[in-house]
Design a protein around this motif. Structure first.
Motif, PDB file in Angstrom:
ATOM      1  N   VAL A 146     -32.544 -28.819 -22.574  1.00 32.62           N
ATOM      2  CA  VAL A 146     -33.408 -28.694 -21.396  1.00 32.62           C
ATOM      3  C   VAL A 146     -34.805 -29.270 -21.646  1.00 32.62           C
ATOM      4  O   VAL A 146     -35.710 -29.098 -20.832  1.00 32.62           O
ATOM      5  N   LYS A 147     -34.966 -29.940 -22.796  1.00 35.96           N
ATOM      6  CA  LYS A 147     -36.222 -30.613 -23.140  1.00 35.96           C
ATOM      7  C   LYS A 147     -37.423 -29.648 -23.154  1.00 35.96           C
ATOM      8  O   LYS A 147     -38.492 -29.925 -22.609  1.00 35.96           O
ATOM      9  N   ASN A 177     -37.245 -31.304  -9.699  1.00 39.53           N
ATOM     10  CA  ASN A 177     -36.662 -32.465 -10.377  1.00 39.53           C
ATOM     11  C   ASN A 177     -36.383 -32.178 -11.851  1.00 39.53           C
ATOM     12  O   ASN A 177     -35.382 -32.662 -12.405  1.00 39.53           O
ATOM     13  N   GLU A 178     -37.251 -31.390 -12.489  1.00 39.23           N
ATOM     14  CA  GLU A 178     -37.020 -31.004 -13.882  1.00 39.23           C
ATOM     15  C   GLU A 178     -35.712 -30.237 -14.037  1.00 39.23           C
ATOM     16  O   GLU A 178     -34.913 -30.497 -14.935  1.00 39.23           O
ATOM     17  N   VAL A 179     -35.501 -29.277 -13.135  1.00 36.31           N
ATOM     18  CA  VAL A 179     -34.296 -28.452 -13.208  1.00 36.31           C
ATOM     19  C   VAL A 179     -33.055 -29.273 -12.878  1.00 36.31           C
ATOM     20  O   VAL A 179     -32.020 -29.157 -13.547  1.00 36.31           O
ATOM     21  N   LEU A 180     -33.145 -30.127 -11.854  1.00 43.04           N
ATOM     22  CA  LEU A 180     -31.999 -30.956 -11.481  1.00 43.04           C
ATOM     23  C   LEU A 180     -31.613 -31.912 -12.607  1.00 43.04           C
ATOM     24  O   LEU A 180     -30.432 -32.170 -12.841  1.00 43.04           O
ATOM     25  N   ILE A 190     -29.628 -29.923 -15.002  1.00 40.83           N
ATOM     26  CA  ILE A 190     -28.288 -29.667 -14.463  1.00 40.83           C
ATOM     27  C   ILE A 190     -27.399 -30.894 -14.632  1.00 40.83           C
ATOM     28  O   ILE A 190     -26.240 -30.794 -15.046  1.00 40.83           O
ATOM     29  N   ARG A 191     -27.945 -32.070 -14.317  1.00 39.76           N
ATOM     30  CA  ARG A 191     -27.167 -33.312 -14.473  1.00 39.76           C
ATOM     31  C   ARG A 191     -26.733 -33.500 -15.914  1.00 39.76           C
ATOM     32  O   ARG A 191     -25.595 -33.882 -16.200  1.00 39.76           O
ATOM     33  N   GLN A 192     -27.660 -33.249 -16.842  1.00 37.53           N
ATOM     34  CA  GLN A 192     -27.362 -33.419 -18.264  1.00 37.53           C
ATOM     35  C   GLN A 192     -26.256 -32.464 -18.704  1.00 37.53           C
ATOM     36  O   GLN A 192     -25.338 -32.861 -19.435  1.00 37.53           O
TER      37      GLN A 192
END
Length: 286
Positions: free
Chosen positions: A131-132, A180-183, A186-188
């Motif tokens: 999650v960086k 955008n950070e959370v999305l 989620i994509r990752q």
């Protein structure tokens, strides 16, 4: 491929008092398969959040059954196994963060389930990296932005190594940057093979999924690929829903330039189509 989650004729009611109750889910049946990215949409009061709480046994059916990796959520002896398999990330990250330091919060669930120290450290490192948030591991969570807090909450769930994560309106309280950070996280996770279920009222987020389930009055009224779902604009409007802003924009351009696709639902598709049509028109002018 066997499904990871199965809803079999599930109904659920909230009791108002001793003599009355309100039906929220009505004979719901569907399956979720490993690696899927599923969005659940519906207007406020449609039953989608109640549905989401059935995925890991926070709620259990009044009738019918929910099966998670072969376990029935009504079986109290299997609740821990079910919740290890399906993690939940909720709307308010502050409600999920319990420790005063980021890495301690990610460790909370691991400590409660007796994960050995060496393995615990590895899981924390891996979860924060995904999650960086590694550089924030020693920070107090209350010093973080909303998007960063939500990523810490995701890391805490991810460290438990679930096979599926359910996001229940997890971006609704965030600004555009935090969302955008959370999305991105989620994509990752989905690219890594994680099964993702997201409950959302944002059509742009639903458009990123592999599959959309539309809930209305406690029933499944549509279930399919996003592009197929968003073709039914009038049906969605009747359900008090909309289509992604990208699709609305594409439709307006299509009315002026018929060669411009009106079936676009994601931003990157819009950018590619603008380039394609621009290049085609440039060649025609040569």
């Amino acid at each position: 491929m066997k499904p990871i989650i199965v809803f079999d004729d599930v109904s659920f009611s909230y009791k108002i008092n001793e003599n009355s109750s309100v039906d929220v889910l009505k004979n719901v049946s569907f399956s979720i398969f490993p690696g899927e990215y599923v969005a659940i949409i519906g207007h406020n009061g449609s039953g989608k959040s109640t549905l989401s709480k059935h995925f890991n046994g926070l709620l259990t059916p009044a009738s019918g059954d929910v099966w998670v990796q072969g376990y029935n959520t009504k079986d109290e002896s299997k609740k821990l196994a079910i919740r290890k398999g399906v993690g939940m990330v909720f709307q308010h990250p502050d409600n999920q963060i319990v420790a005063t330091i980021v890495e301690e919060d990610v460790a909370f669930g691991l400590e409660n389930t007796g994960v050995p120290r060496a393995e615990m450290k590895q899981r924390i490192d891996e979860a924060l990296e995904v999650v960086k948030m590694s550089e924030f591991r020693k920070r107090p969570p209350h010093h973080l932005s909303g998007g960063q807090k939500q990523r810490v909450a995701i890391a805490g769930v991810l460290a438990m190594k679930p096979d599926c994560i359910v996001f229940d309106e997890s971006t609704s309280m965030l600004d555009t940057f935090g969302r955008n950070e959370v999305l991105q996280a989620i994509r990752q996770l989905n690219k890594m093979g994680m099964t993702i279920i997201t409950v959302t009222h944002r059509m742009s987020e639903a458009a990123e999924a592999d599959r959309i389930i539309v809930v209305e009055d406690g029933k499944i009224v549509m279930d399919g690929k996003p592009r197929d779902i968003f073709k039914h604009k009038q049906v969605l409007m009747d359900l008090q829903l909309d289509v992604p802003a990208v699709n609305q924009m594409a439709e307006k351009v299509h009315q002026q330039i018929p060669s411009f696709s009106n079936e676009l639902i994601q931003e990157d598709e819009l950018i590619k189509e603008v380039k394609r049509v621009s290049q085609a028109r440039s060649r025609e002018m040569v």
